[in-house]
Design a protein around this motif. Sequence first.
Motif, PDB file in Angstrom:
ATOM      1  N   ALA A 227       0.839  -1.213   0.000  1.00  0.00           N
ATOM      2  CA  ALA A 227       0.000   0.000   0.000  1.00  0.00           C
ATOM      3  C   ALA A 227       0.867   1.254   0.000  1.00  0.00           C
ATOM      4  CB  ALA A 227      -0.931  -0.011   1.205  1.00  0.00           C
ATOM      5  N   ALA A 228       1.956   1.230   0.767  1.00  0.00           N
ATOM      6  CA  ALA A 228       2.817   2.413   0.887  1.00  0.00           C
ATOM      7  C   ALA A 228       3.599   2.670  -0.405  1.00  0.00           C
ATOM      8  CB  ALA A 228       3.786   2.251   2.054  1.00  0.00           C
ATOM      9  N   GLU A 229       3.854   1.626  -1.184  1.00  0.00           N
ATOM     10  CA  GLU A 229       4.653   1.784  -2.409  1.00  0.00           C
ATOM     11  C   GLU A 229       3.806   1.974  -3.659  1.00  0.00           C
ATOM     12  OE1 GLU A 229       7.624   2.466  -2.204  1.00  0.00           O
ATOM     13  OE2 GLU A 229       8.038   1.797  -0.177  1.00  0.00           O
ATOM     14  N   GLU A 230       2.533   2.169  -3.467  1.00  0.00           N
ATOM     15  CA  GLU A 230       1.662   2.621  -4.561  1.00  0.00           C
ATOM     16  C   GLU A 230       1.838   1.931  -5.899  1.00  0.00           C
ATOM     17  OE1 GLU A 230       2.294   6.909  -4.904  1.00  0.00           O
ATOM     18  OE2 GLU A 230       0.183   6.883  -4.354  1.00  0.00           O
ATOM     19  N   GLY A 231       1.394   0.699  -6.010  1.00  0.00           N
ATOM     20  CA  GLY A 231       1.378   0.037  -7.319  1.00  0.00           C
ATOM     21  C   GLY A 231       2.714  -0.508  -7.802  1.00  0.00           C
ATOM     22  N   LYS A 232       3.785  -0.365  -7.010  1.00  0.00           N
ATOM     23  CA  LYS A 232       5.083  -0.900  -7.460  1.00  0.00           C
ATOM     24  C   LYS A 232       5.248  -2.367  -7.062  1.00  0.00           C
ATOM     25  CE  LYS A 232       7.778   3.367  -7.251  1.00  0.00           C
ATOM     26  NZ  LYS A 232       7.818   4.145  -6.014  1.00  0.00           N
ATOM     27  N   LEU A 233       4.551  -2.764  -6.011  1.00  0.00           N
ATOM     28  CA  LEU A 233       4.729  -4.102  -5.444  1.00  0.00           C
ATOM     29  C   LEU A 233       3.382  -4.785  -5.271  1.00  0.00           C
ATOM     30  CD1 LEU A 233       7.175  -3.014  -2.557  1.00  0.00           C
ATOM     31  CD2 LEU A 233       7.815  -3.909  -4.803  1.00  0.00           C
ATOM     32  N   LYS A 234       3.429  -6.142  -5.200  1.00  0.00           N
ATOM     33  CA  LYS A 234       2.183  -6.863  -4.913  1.00  0.00           C
ATOM     34  C   LYS A 234       2.449  -8.027  -3.965  1.00  0.00           C
ATOM     35  CE  LYS A 234       2.589  -9.898  -8.914  1.00  0.00           C
ATOM     36  NZ  LYS A 234       2.186 -10.236 -10.268  1.00  0.00           N
ATOM     37  N   VAL A 235       1.430  -8.367  -3.193  1.00  0.00           N
ATOM     38  CA  VAL A 235       1.496  -9.518  -2.307  1.00  0.00           C
ATOM     39  C   VAL A 235       0.955 -10.707  -3.093  1.00  0.00           C
ATOM     40  CG1 VAL A 235       0.746 -10.472  -0.092  1.00  0.00           C
ATOM     41  CG2 VAL A 235       1.133  -8.000  -0.315  1.00  0.00           C
ATOM     42  N   VAL A 236       1.716 -11.817  -3.084  1.00  0.00           N
ATOM     43  CA  VAL A 236       1.315 -12.978  -3.876  1.00  0.00           C
ATOM     44  C   VAL A 236      -0.059 -13.503  -3.436  1.00  0.00           C
ATOM     45  CG1 VAL A 236       1.928 -15.388  -4.393  1.00  0.00           C
ATOM     46  CG2 VAL A 236       3.646 -13.572  -4.593  1.00  0.00           C
ATOM     47  N   GLY A 237      -0.273 -13.543  -2.113  1.00  0.00           N
ATOM     48  CA  GLY A 237      -1.636 -13.858  -1.649  1.00  0.00           C
ATOM     49  C   GLY A 237      -1.921 -15.320  -1.391  1.00  0.00           C
ATOM     50  N   LYS A 238      -0.846 -16.129  -1.263  1.00  0.00           N
ATOM     51  CA  LYS A 238      -1.069 -17.534  -0.875  1.00  0.00           C
ATOM     52  C   LYS A 238      -0.313 -17.773   0.427  1.00  0.00           C
ATOM     53  CE  LYS A 238      -1.691 -19.492  -5.432  1.00  0.00           C
ATOM     54  NZ  LYS A 238      -0.614 -19.445  -6.421  1.00  0.00           N
ATOM     55  N   THR A 239      -0.988 -17.604   1.529  1.00  0.00           N
ATOM     56  CA  THR A 239      -0.301 -17.739   2.815  1.00  0.00           C
ATOM     57  C   THR A 239       0.075 -19.210   3.046  1.00  0.00           C
ATOM     58  OG1 THR A 239      -2.435 -17.897   3.914  1.00  0.00           O
ATOM     59  CG2 THR A 239      -1.395 -15.731   3.882  1.00  0.00           C
ATOM     60  N   PHE A 240       1.209 -19.396   3.722  1.00  0.00           N
ATOM     61  CA  PHE A 240       1.652 -20.774   3.970  1.00  0.00           C
ATOM     62  C   PHE A 240       2.063 -21.018   5.422  1.00  0.00           C
ATOM     63  CE2 PHE A 240       6.178 -19.609   3.252  1.00  0.00           C
ATOM     64  CZ  PHE A 240       6.049 -18.523   2.387  1.00  0.00           C
ATOM     65  N   SER A 241       1.430 -20.283   6.359  1.00  0.00           N
ATOM     66  CA  SER A 241       1.626 -20.568   7.782  1.00  0.00           C
ATOM     67  C   SER A 241       0.541 -19.850   8.562  1.00  0.00           C
ATOM     68  CB  SER A 241       2.986 -20.051   8.271  1.00  0.00           C
ATOM     69  OG  SER A 241       2.945 -18.624   8.383  1.00  0.00           O
ATOM     70  N   SER A 242       0.483 -20.158   9.850  1.00  0.00           N
ATOM     71  CA  SER A 242      -0.404 -19.412  10.739  1.00  0.00           C
ATOM     72  C   SER A 242       0.477 -18.681  11.750  1.00  0.00           C
ATOM     73  CB  SER A 242      -1.345 -20.382  11.454  1.00  0.00           C
ATOM     74  OG  SER A 242      -2.100 -19.683  12.404  1.00  0.00           O
ATOM     75  N   GLU A 243       0.308 -17.370  11.848  1.00  0.00           N
ATOM     76  CA  GLU A 243       1.143 -16.543  12.731  1.00  0.00           C
ATOM     77  C   GLU A 243       0.234 -15.823  13.728  1.00  0.00           C
ATOM     78  OE1 GLU A 243       4.528 -16.604  12.238  1.00  0.00           O
ATOM     79  OE2 GLU A 243       4.334 -17.775  10.387  1.00  0.00           O
ATOM     80  N   PRO A 244      -0.048 -16.476  14.858  1.00  0.00           N
ATOM     81  CA  PRO A 244      -0.885 -15.828  15.866  1.00  0.00           C
ATOM     82  C   PRO A 244      -0.086 -14.787  16.644  1.00  0.00           C
ATOM     83  CG  PRO A 244      -0.377 -18.097  16.504  1.00  0.00           C
ATOM     84  CD  PRO A 244       0.380 -17.824  15.251  1.00  0.00           C
ATOM     85  N   TYR A 245      -0.532 -13.534  16.602  1.00  0.00           N
ATOM     86  CA  TYR A 245       0.210 -12.460  17.269  1.00  0.00           C
ATOM     87  C   TYR A 245      -0.130 -12.379  18.761  1.00  0.00           C
ATOM     88  CZ  TYR A 245       1.424 -10.459  12.673  1.00  0.00           C
ATOM     89  OH  TYR A 245       1.917 -10.236  11.410  1.00  0.00           O
ATOM     90  N   GLY A 246       0.920 -12.412  19.579  1.00  0.00           N
ATOM     91  CA  GLY A 246       0.726 -12.285  21.016  1.00  0.00           C
ATOM     92  C   GLY A 246       1.388 -11.030  21.553  1.00  0.00           C
ATOM     93  N   ILE A 247       0.966 -10.640  22.761  1.00  0.00           N
ATOM     94  CA  ILE A 247       1.657  -9.560  23.475  1.00  0.00           C
ATOM     95  C   ILE A 247       2.702 -10.236  24.352  1.00  0.00           C
ATOM     96  CG2 ILE A 247       1.420  -7.664  25.124  1.00  0.00           C
ATOM     97  CD1 ILE A 247      -1.508  -7.437  24.263  1.00  0.00           C
ATOM     98  N   GLY A 248       3.947  -9.930  24.109  1.00  0.00           N
ATOM     99  CA  GLY A 248       5.027 -10.536  24.883  1.00  0.00           C
ATOM    100  C   GLY A 248       5.132  -9.892  26.253  1.00  0.00           C
ATOM    101  N   VAL A 249       5.245 -10.756  27.283  1.00  0.00           N
ATOM    102  CA  VAL A 249       5.439 -10.273  28.661  1.00  0.00           C
ATOM    103  C   VAL A 249       6.554 -11.104  29.297  1.00  0.00           C
ATOM    104  CG1 VAL A 249       3.042  -9.491  28.985  1.00  0.00           C
ATOM    105  CG2 VAL A 249       3.645 -11.852  29.554  1.00  0.00           C
ATOM    106  N   PRO A 250       7.127 -10.640  30.417  1.00  0.00           N
ATOM    107  CA  PRO A 250       8.120 -11.479  31.084  1.00  0.00           C
ATOM    108  C   PRO A 250       7.507 -12.845  31.434  1.00  0.00           C
ATOM    109  CG  PRO A 250       8.194  -9.253  31.943  1.00  0.00           C
ATOM    110  CD  PRO A 250       6.991  -9.324  31.058  1.00  0.00           C
ATOM    111  N   LYS A 251       8.277 -13.896  31.246  1.00  0.00           N
ATOM    112  CA  LYS A 251       7.743 -15.258  31.322  1.00  0.00           C
ATOM    113  C   LYS A 251       7.018 -15.549  32.637  1.00  0.00           C
ATOM    114  CE  LYS A 251       8.855 -20.081  30.736  1.00  0.00           C
ATOM    115  NZ  LYS A 251       9.798 -21.128  31.041  1.00  0.00           N
ATOM    116  N   GLU A 252       7.608 -15.086  33.744  1.00  0.00           N
ATOM    117  CA  GLU A 252       7.054 -15.469  35.047  1.00  0.00           C
ATOM    118  C   GLU A 252       5.843 -14.632  35.464  1.00  0.00           C
ATOM    119  OE1 GLU A 252       9.849 -12.159  35.516  1.00  0.00           O
ATOM    120  OE2 GLU A 252       9.883 -14.027  34.361  1.00  0.00           O
ATOM    121  N   ASP A 253       5.542 -13.583  34.693  1.00  0.00           N
ATOM    122  CA  ASP A 253       4.479 -12.660  35.122  1.00  0.00           C
ATOM    123  C   ASP A 253       3.090 -13.114  34.645  1.00  0.00           C
ATOM    124  OD1 ASP A 253       2.996 -10.544  36.077  1.00  0.00           O
ATOM    125  OD2 ASP A 253       4.564  -9.070  35.637  1.00  0.00           O
TER     126      ASP A 253
END
Length: 296
Positions: A227-253
């Motif tokens: 989106a930022a590069e305005e028509g110069k680049l494209k995303v292929v669009g075939k995802t090949f993993s699952s990336e669940p985003y977490g909030i990282g915290v200190p392990k013991e907390d």
Amino acid sequence: MRVRTLAAVLLTGALALTACGKEGSPTEQGAPAGLFEVAKDVKVDGSPTFEKAKTRGSLVVGVKEDQPGLGYKDPTTNKYSGFDIDIARLISAKLGFDPEKIQFKTIQSAAREQALINGDVDYYVGTYTINAGRKEKVGFAGPYFVAGQDLLVKKDNTDITGKDTLKGKKVCSATGSTPVKRIRDENLTEPGNILEFQGYSQCVTKLLDGEVDAVTTDDAILKGYAAAEEGKLKVVGKTFSSEPYGIGVPKEDTALRTKMNDILQASLDDGSWQKIYDGTLGKSGSSAEKPKIDRY
Ligand code: GLU
């Protein structure tokens, strides 16, 4: 080498600047005002991280600064914006901290675990995939979003159509990330064809210069660059993993992790997650599927 690096940084900055004044550009993204009402008299019993922040009077939050739509620092105003940034702001408000009491600290992919272990940041919100290996070192609240690994190529590229078309191609990604590990582990291209940098924006510069054939990381990140590069680049669009985003915290907390899961669940239930999404990532076309919080 140093001049080249500086040139790359300047180029990235210039490209980012180009994106500034336009409608819907990363700098203008953000959740509607009033979403981050600051909670009063918050207690997080048994959380050393929360106690430390209370004593300090501010929260130190690790983020990315070169991922438009997710974690982006405007080079002219030094203001941070994006989905991850707004999630970080939501958490801080619900922990009882005014917005001006957040100190954002840019931490690249490879340095996240150590930053949390050292106590350099109280928590981390930056496209940080929850996985077993990382859980040995840090804790994760969430997931608050699920992305998938994809490929970014030049707009006119026709021979890279998915992960199995990368042999013989130069592929760029970030050190310490799950995508670069997958490219190596699954032998998707030859080891000599894998380029690594600290951040993905450096890879995007190489792609625009024709020095690499593809950039690989999560689709949500790649869509922001396209989106930022305005028509110069494209995303292929075939995802090949699952990336669940977490909030990282200190392990013991565990107390802080539990509190953050409560905050995220409430935001999914009361519509504030959706508003944050619509004001940021939703603009570059990522899926809006709500995640399921995983309390482990
Ligand atoms: N989500 C992936 C990871 O945590 C890639 C994005 C990133 O490097 O932040 O490694």
